[in-house]
Design a protein around this motif. Structure first.
Motif, PDB file in Angstrom:
ATOM      1  N   LEU A 117       0.829  -1.212   0.000  1.00 25.90           N
ATOM      2  CA  LEU A 117       0.000   0.000   0.000  1.00 25.90           C
ATOM      3  C   LEU A 117       0.859   1.256   0.000  1.00 25.90           C
ATOM      4  CD1 LEU A 117      -2.808  -1.075   2.500  1.00 25.90           C
ATOM      5  CD2 LEU A 117      -3.060  -0.657   0.032  1.00 25.90           C
ATOM      6  N   LEU A 118       1.935   1.233   0.762  1.00 26.72           N
ATOM      7  CA  LEU A 118       2.859   2.367   0.774  1.00 26.72           C
ATOM      8  C   LEU A 118       3.474   2.558  -0.604  1.00 26.72           C
ATOM      9  CD1 LEU A 118       4.295   4.584   2.384  1.00 26.72           C
ATOM     10  CD2 LEU A 118       5.972   2.858   3.095  1.00 26.72           C
ATOM     11  N   ALA A 119       3.890   1.451  -1.224  1.00 30.80           N
ATOM     12  CA  ALA A 119       4.454   1.515  -2.578  1.00 30.80           C
ATOM     13  C   ALA A 119       3.417   2.064  -3.560  1.00 30.80           C
ATOM     14  CB  ALA A 119       4.923   0.133  -3.020  1.00 30.80           C
ATOM     15  N   ALA A 120       2.188   1.586  -3.461  1.00 32.72           N
ATOM     16  CA  ALA A 120       1.130   2.059  -4.357  1.00 32.72           C
ATOM     17  C   ALA A 120       0.882   3.551  -4.169  1.00 32.72           C
ATOM     18  CB  ALA A 120      -0.156   1.273  -4.120  1.00 32.72           C
ATOM     19  N   GLY A 121       0.893   4.008  -2.936  1.00 34.67           N
ATOM     20  CA  GLY A 121       0.715   5.438  -2.670  1.00 34.67           C
ATOM     21  C   GLY A 121       1.837   6.268  -3.270  1.00 34.67           C
ATOM     22  N   GLU A 122       3.056   5.794  -3.112  1.00 35.79           N
ATOM     23  CA  GLU A 122       4.186   6.526  -3.672  1.00 35.79           C
ATOM     24  C   GLU A 122       4.136   6.524  -5.200  1.00 35.79           C
ATOM     25  OE1 GLU A 122       7.643   4.744  -1.835  1.00 35.79           O
ATOM     26  OE2 GLU A 122       7.495   6.104  -0.119  1.00 35.79           O
ATOM     27  N   LEU A 123       3.740   5.402  -5.788  1.00 38.49           N
ATOM     28  CA  LEU A 123       3.639   5.331  -7.248  1.00 38.49           C
ATOM     29  C   LEU A 123       2.502   6.212  -7.768  1.00 38.49           C
ATOM     30  CD1 LEU A 123       4.376   1.543  -7.751  1.00 38.49           C
ATOM     31  CD2 LEU A 123       5.867   3.474  -8.351  1.00 38.49           C
ATOM     32  N   ALA A 124       1.415   6.298  -7.025  1.00 33.42           N
ATOM     33  CA  ALA A 124       0.309   7.179  -7.423  1.00 33.42           C
ATOM     34  C   ALA A 124       0.757   8.638  -7.396  1.00 33.42           C
ATOM     35  CB  ALA A 124      -0.892   6.969  -6.510  1.00 33.42           C
ATOM     36  N   THR A 126       1.363  17.016  -0.640  1.00 37.25           N
ATOM     37  CA  THR A 126       1.236  17.681   0.658  1.00 37.25           C
ATOM     38  C   THR A 126       0.708  16.723   1.716  1.00 37.25           C
ATOM     39  OG1 THR A 126       0.909  19.823  -0.401  1.00 37.25           O
ATOM     40  CG2 THR A 126       0.149  19.617   1.872  1.00 37.25           C
ATOM     41  N   ALA A 127      -0.297  15.941   1.376  1.00 33.83           N
ATOM     42  CA  ALA A 127      -0.859  14.980   2.338  1.00 33.83           C
ATOM     43  C   ALA A 127       0.168  13.931   2.729  1.00 33.83           C
ATOM     44  CB  ALA A 127      -2.102  14.317   1.743  1.00 33.83           C
ATOM     45  N   PHE A 128       0.884  13.397   1.757  1.00 37.62           N
ATOM     46  CA  PHE A 128       1.901  12.382   2.052  1.00 37.62           C
ATOM     47  C   PHE A 128       3.004  12.961   2.926  1.00 37.62           C
ATOM     48  CE2 PHE A 128       5.515   9.638   1.321  1.00 37.62           C
ATOM     49  CZ  PHE A 128       4.949   8.370   1.302  1.00 37.62           C
ATOM     50  N   SER A 129       3.467  14.148   2.582  1.00 37.16           N
ATOM     51  CA  SER A 129       4.552  14.753   3.350  1.00 37.16           C
ATOM     52  C   SER A 129       4.098  15.128   4.760  1.00 37.16           C
ATOM     53  CB  SER A 129       5.128  15.971   2.635  1.00 37.16           C
ATOM     54  OG  SER A 129       4.172  16.990   2.505  1.00 37.16           O
ATOM     55  N   ALA A 130       2.833  15.472   4.929  1.00 33.69           N
ATOM     56  CA  ALA A 130       2.316  15.751   6.274  1.00 33.69           C
ATOM     57  C   ALA A 130       2.402  14.481   7.136  1.00 33.69           C
ATOM     58  CB  ALA A 130       0.881  16.251   6.202  1.00 33.69           C
ATOM     59  N   GLY A 131       2.121  13.333   6.534  1.00 34.36           N
ATOM     60  CA  GLY A 131       2.270  12.070   7.266  1.00 34.36           C
ATOM     61  C   GLY A 131       3.712  11.810   7.658  1.00 34.36           C
ATOM     62  N   LEU A 132       4.640  12.099   6.761  1.00 33.98           N
ATOM     63  CA  LEU A 132       6.060  11.926   7.085  1.00 33.98           C
ATOM     64  C   LEU A 132       6.493  12.876   8.197  1.00 33.98           C
ATOM     65  CD1 LEU A 132       7.615  11.610   3.510  1.00 33.98           C
ATOM     66  CD2 LEU A 132       7.259   9.783   5.186  1.00 33.98           C
ATOM     67  N   LEU A 133       6.026  14.104   8.132  1.00 30.78           N
ATOM     68  CA  LEU A 133       6.387  15.056   9.177  1.00 30.78           C
ATOM     69  C   LEU A 133       5.746  14.683  10.511  1.00 30.78           C
ATOM     70  CD1 LEU A 133       6.396  18.392   7.187  1.00 30.78           C
ATOM     71  CD2 LEU A 133       8.343  17.083   8.031  1.00 30.78           C
ATOM     72  N   GLY A 134       4.577  14.041  10.463  1.00 25.74           N
ATOM     73  CA  GLY A 134       3.982  13.510  11.687  1.00 25.74           C
ATOM     74  C   GLY A 134       4.892  12.474  12.330  1.00 25.74           C
ATOM     75  N   LEU A 135       5.494  11.621  11.508  1.00 18.80           N
ATOM     76  CA  LEU A 135       6.463  10.654  12.031  1.00 18.80           C
ATOM     77  C   LEU A 135       7.634  11.381  12.696  1.00 18.80           C
ATOM     78  CD1 LEU A 135       6.676   8.037   9.135  1.00 18.80           C
ATOM     79  CD2 LEU A 135       5.744   7.656  11.421  1.00 18.80           C
ATOM     80  N   TYR A 136       8.118  12.406  12.025  1.00 21.13           N
ATOM     81  CA  TYR A 136       9.233  13.180  12.569  1.00 21.13           C
ATOM     82  C   TYR A 136       8.877  13.822  13.909  1.00 21.13           C
ATOM     83  CZ  TYR A 136      12.494  17.021  13.210  1.00 21.13           C
ATOM     84  OH  TYR A 136      13.398  17.890  13.756  1.00 21.13           O
ATOM     85  N   LEU A 137       7.718  14.434  13.973  1.00 19.48           N
ATOM     86  CA  LEU A 137       7.324  15.158  15.176  1.00 19.48           C
ATOM     87  C   LEU A 137       6.967  14.240  16.346  1.00 19.48           C
ATOM     88  CD1 LEU A 137       5.182  17.972  13.532  1.00 19.48           C
ATOM     89  CD2 LEU A 137       7.460  18.216  14.571  1.00 19.48           C
ATOM     90  N   CYS A 138       6.447  13.056  16.068  1.00 22.32           N
ATOM     91  CA  CYS A 138       5.909  12.196  17.126  1.00 22.32           C
ATOM     92  C   CYS A 138       6.794  11.014  17.513  1.00 22.32           C
ATOM     93  CB  CYS A 138       4.532  11.675  16.719  1.00 22.32           C
ATOM     94  SG  CYS A 138       3.325  12.996  16.508  1.00 22.32           S
TER      95      CYS A 138
END
Length: 144
Positions: free
Chosen positions: A64-71, A91-103
Motif C-alpha cells: 500500500l505504501l508503494a502504491a501510494g508513492e507510485l500514485a 502535501t498529504a503524504f509529506s504531512a504524514g512523514l512530518l507527523g512521524l518526525y514530530l511524534c
C-alpha cells in the motif's frame, strides 16, 4: 490566459514535478519487492506514530505504501494532472512523514524542532511539504 502563459506555468512546474516525481517513482518501485523483514520494519516504525497501521499485514502495508508513492509519482509526472491535484497528494503524504518526525521519540532534540542525527532523514522531508504547497497555490491561482 493565453496558451503561451499556460506553457510558462507548466515550464515553471517541470523541475519540481520531474525531480520529486522521479524520487517517488524510485521509492515506490523499490518498496514493491520489500521482503518480510523490511516490510515489518517499515510497518513497526509507522505504527509507532500511527497505531492503526499496526493492524495491517506487514507485506500489505508495504504494498500500500508503494502504491501510494507510485500514485504520487504518476500525479507529478503525468503533465495532464492539474498542479493542485498533484500538490495536494504530495502535501498529504509529506504531512504524514512530518507527523512521524514530530511524534517519534529520538527524532528531535529535546524541547526543539531541530532534528537529531537520526531525525535528519525525516526532517529533510519538509521540502516535500513546501513543494506540494507551492503546486497547490500555483494551481489555485493560475485560474484567476
Amino acid at each position: 490566459m493565453t496558451s503561451r502563459s499556460a506553457c510558462r506555468i507548466t515550464a515553471r512546474q517541470l523541475p519540481l514535478r520531474l525531480t520529486v516525481g522521479a524520487f517517488f517513482l524510485n521509492s515506490g518501485l523499490s518498496k514493491l519487492h520489500t521482503d518480510r523483514a523490511g516490510a515489518e520494519g517499515l510497518q513497526q516504525f509507522a505504527a509507532a506514530t500511527y497505531p492503526f497501521l499496526g493492524k495491517l499485514d506487514a507485506q500489505r502495508f508495504a504494498r500500500l505504501l508503494a502504491a501510494g508513492e507510485l500514485a504520487i509519482a504518476g500525479a507529478l509526472l503525468v503533465p495532464v494532472v492539474p498542479a493542485v491535484a498533484a500538490g495536494a497528494a504530495l502535501t498529504a503524504f509529506s504531512a504524514g512523514l512530518l507527523g512521524l518526525y514530530l511524534c517519534t521519540p529520538g527524532m528531535r532534540r529535546e524541547g526543539s524542532l531541530l532534528p537529531t542525527e537520526q531525525g535528519t532523514a525525516l526532517a529533510k522531508d519538509v521540502w516535500l511539504l513546501g513543494i506540494g504547497a507551492s503546486l497547490v497555490i500555483e494551481g489555485v491561482t493560475e485560474h484567476r
